[in-house]
Design a protein around this motif. Structure first.
Motif, short mmCIF file in Angstrom:
data_model
loop_
_atom_site.label_atom_id
_atom_site.label_comp_id
_atom_site.label_asym_id
_atom_site.label_seq_id
_atom_site.Cartn_x
_atom_site.Cartn_y
_atom_site.Cartn_z
N SER A 166 0.90 -1.10 0.10
CA SER A 166 -0.13 0.02 -0.12
C SER A 166 0.94 1.47 0.13
CB SER A 166 -0.93 0.14 1.21
OG SER A 166 -1.68 -0.94 1.14
N THR A 167 2.13 1.11 0.11
CA THR A 167 2.93 2.41 -0.21
C THR A 167 3.20 2.82 -1.51
OG1 THR A 167 4.89 1.00 -0.37
CG2 THR A 167 4.29 1.39 1.95
N LEU A 168 3.61 4.14 -1.59
CA LEU A 168 3.86 4.67 -2.79
C LEU A 168 5.39 5.21 -2.86
CD1 LEU A 168 0.78 7.19 -3.13
CD2 LEU A 168 0.96 4.99 -4.18
N THR A 169 5.85 5.18 -4.15
CA THR A 169 7.13 5.78 -4.49
C THR A 169 6.91 7.07 -4.27
OG1 THR A 169 6.78 5.92 -6.87
CG2 THR A 169 7.81 3.70 -5.90
N THR A 170 8.10 7.81 -4.44
CA THR A 170 8.02 9.49 -4.38
C THR A 170 7.54 9.88 -5.60
OG1 THR A 170 10.11 9.49 -3.04
CG2 THR A 170 9.70 11.62 -4.15
N ARG A 171 7.86 9.32 -6.59
CA ARG A 171 7.26 9.91 -7.95
C ARG A 171 5.72 9.32 -7.94
NH1 ARG A 171 9.12 7.36 -13.78
NH2 ARG A 171 8.50 5.68 -12.88
N GLU A 172 5.15 8.59 -7.54
CA GLU A 172 3.73 8.13 -7.48
C GLU A 172 3.16 9.27 -6.56
OE1 GLU A 172 4.04 3.09 -8.24
OE2 GLU A 172 4.09 4.20 -6.13
N ALA A 173 3.74 9.20 -5.34
CA ALA A 173 3.03 10.29 -4.57
C ALA A 173 2.90 11.68 -4.94
CB ALA A 173 3.79 10.09 -3.15
N ASP A 174 4.07 12.19 -5.78
CA ASP A 174 4.13 13.37 -6.22
C ASP A 174 3.11 13.62 -7.37
OD1 ASP A 174 6.14 14.34 -4.64
OD2 ASP A 174 7.62 13.77 -6.32
N MET A 175 2.97 12.72 -8.22
CA MET A 175 1.88 12.55 -9.38
C MET A 175 0.40 12.70 -8.68
SD MET A 175 3.44 10.59 -12.44
CE MET A 175 4.99 11.17 -13.18
N GLY A 220 -8.42 9.44 -3.29
CA GLY A 220 -8.97 9.17 -1.88
C GLY A 220 -8.35 8.02 -1.15
N TYR A 221 -7.97 7.28 -1.76
CA TYR A 221 -7.30 5.98 -1.04
C TYR A 221 -5.86 6.50 -0.50
CZ TYR A 221 -4.69 1.72 -0.32
OH TYR A 221 -3.93 0.58 0.25
N ALA A 222 -5.05 7.06 -1.21
CA ALA A 222 -3.89 7.77 -0.68
C ALA A 222 -4.30 8.68 0.52
CB ALA A 222 -3.15 8.61 -1.73
N LEU A 223 -5.17 9.66 0.49
CA LEU A 223 -5.52 10.52 1.36
C LEU A 223 -5.85 9.81 2.69
CD1 LEU A 223 -7.25 13.34 -0.57
CD2 LEU A 223 -4.96 13.58 0.52
N ARG A 224 -6.72 8.95 2.57
CA ARG A 224 -7.29 7.97 3.69
C ARG A 224 -6.10 7.34 4.49
NH1 ARG A 224 -11.23 6.71 0.10
NH2 ARG A 224 -10.33 4.88 -0.14
N ASN A 225 -5.17 6.66 3.72
CA ASN A 225 -4.14 5.94 4.28
C ASN A 225 -2.55 6.85 4.46
OD1 ASN A 225 -4.75 3.14 4.35
ND2 ASN A 225 -5.64 4.14 2.35
N GLY A 226 -2.88 8.25 4.40
CA GLY A 226 -1.82 9.11 4.84
C GLY A 226 -0.55 8.96 3.89
N LEU A 227 -0.95 8.57 2.59
CA LEU A 227 0.17 8.44 1.77
C LEU A 227 0.69 9.79 0.91
CD1 LEU A 227 -1.00 4.82 0.23
CD2 LEU A 227 0.75 5.45 2.32
N ILE A 228 -0.21 10.70 0.85
CA ILE A 228 0.07 11.77 0.15
C ILE A 228 -0.28 12.88 1.35
CG2 ILE A 228 0.12 11.26 -2.06
CD1 ILE A 228 -2.71 12.42 -2.34
#
Length: 228
Positions: A166-175, A220-228
């Motif tokens: 469920s983690t994101l790379t830096t590039r994925e999070a930036d986008m 929405g998923y990223a925000l809920r899980n604190g990934l961005i």
């Protein structure tokens, strides 16, 4: 800022310089740059050094060290770096104006073993870079080394985390962050210096890996899980 040496296991073109026939004891070097001004600057710095043998275009693939001189890292530069990576004769160093978010990870994935900022690329530092590459060493500015170690530490922690998928790379999070701000594909490409195709592929990979329906679902998923 000082560089740290560490031992580590559009198309740009090589510069047109007369080869000095690979004299013994000299490190053979090919300089690649799409901008002739950047190319000439590095060539002039190295030409007078007896430790270096500059190779012309015809012999560039035989160089021990390949220096890629660019303003920034885009898809054309990444393609050149990938091509050089598959050449087992040469090891690649990057002389770069700026490295944007995620660019350090990207160039290392492309096989770059040494990085020098253009603002610091005087004759002595360029020679140090070339000799380090030829000796099987890696060179990074101190601040970039810190960022790299932080990134590697994050990857190690993710590998131990059962939720690591469920983690994101830096590039994925930036986008994804830019998507959340309402930017479309073309705008994200301009902001990140990636091609529109790369942006689409990255966002598609997020949806596929995390089994999400679309960009809105991903945000929405990223925000809920604190990934961005």
């Amino acid at each position: 800022m000082s560089a740290t040496t560490l031992r580590v296991p559009a198309q740009a073109r090589p510069t047109h310089v007369t080869s000095r026939s690979g004299s013994p004891g000299r490190v053979t070097v090919a300089v690649h740059a799409a901008d002739p001004v950047l190319r000439v600057g590095v060539v002039q710095q190295l030409r007078s050094r007896p430790e270096v043998d500059l190779l012309g275009e015809a012999d560039a693939e035989q160089a021990q060290a390949s220096l890629v001189v660019v303003d920034g890292v885009d898809d054309d530069v990444a393609a050149l770096l990938h091509r050089l990576r598959h050449n087992t004769t040469t090891r690649t160093g990057l002389v770069v104006g700026t490295l944007g978010p995620g660019a350090l990870q990207r160039v290392i994935e492309c096989g770059v073993v040494a990085v020098l900022r253009r603002t610091e690329a005087d004759q002595d530092r360029l020679l140090h870079l070339v000799l380090a590459i030829a000796n099987g060493e890696g060179v990074l500015p101190g601040d970039l080394l810190g960022k790299l170690l932080t990134h590697v530490g994050g990857l190690q922690r993710s590998a131990l985390d059962p939720r690591s998928l469920s983690t994101l790379t830096t590039r994925e999070a930036d986008m994804l962050r830019l998507v959340s701000e309402g930017l479309d594909t073309a705008e994200i490409a301009r902001k990140t210096a990636y091609s529109e195709r790369t942006v689409k592929n990255v966002l598609h990979e997020i949806n596929t890996r995390l089994q999400l329906r679309n960009r809105a679902h991903a945000v929405g998923y990223a925000l809920r899980n604190g990934l961005i």
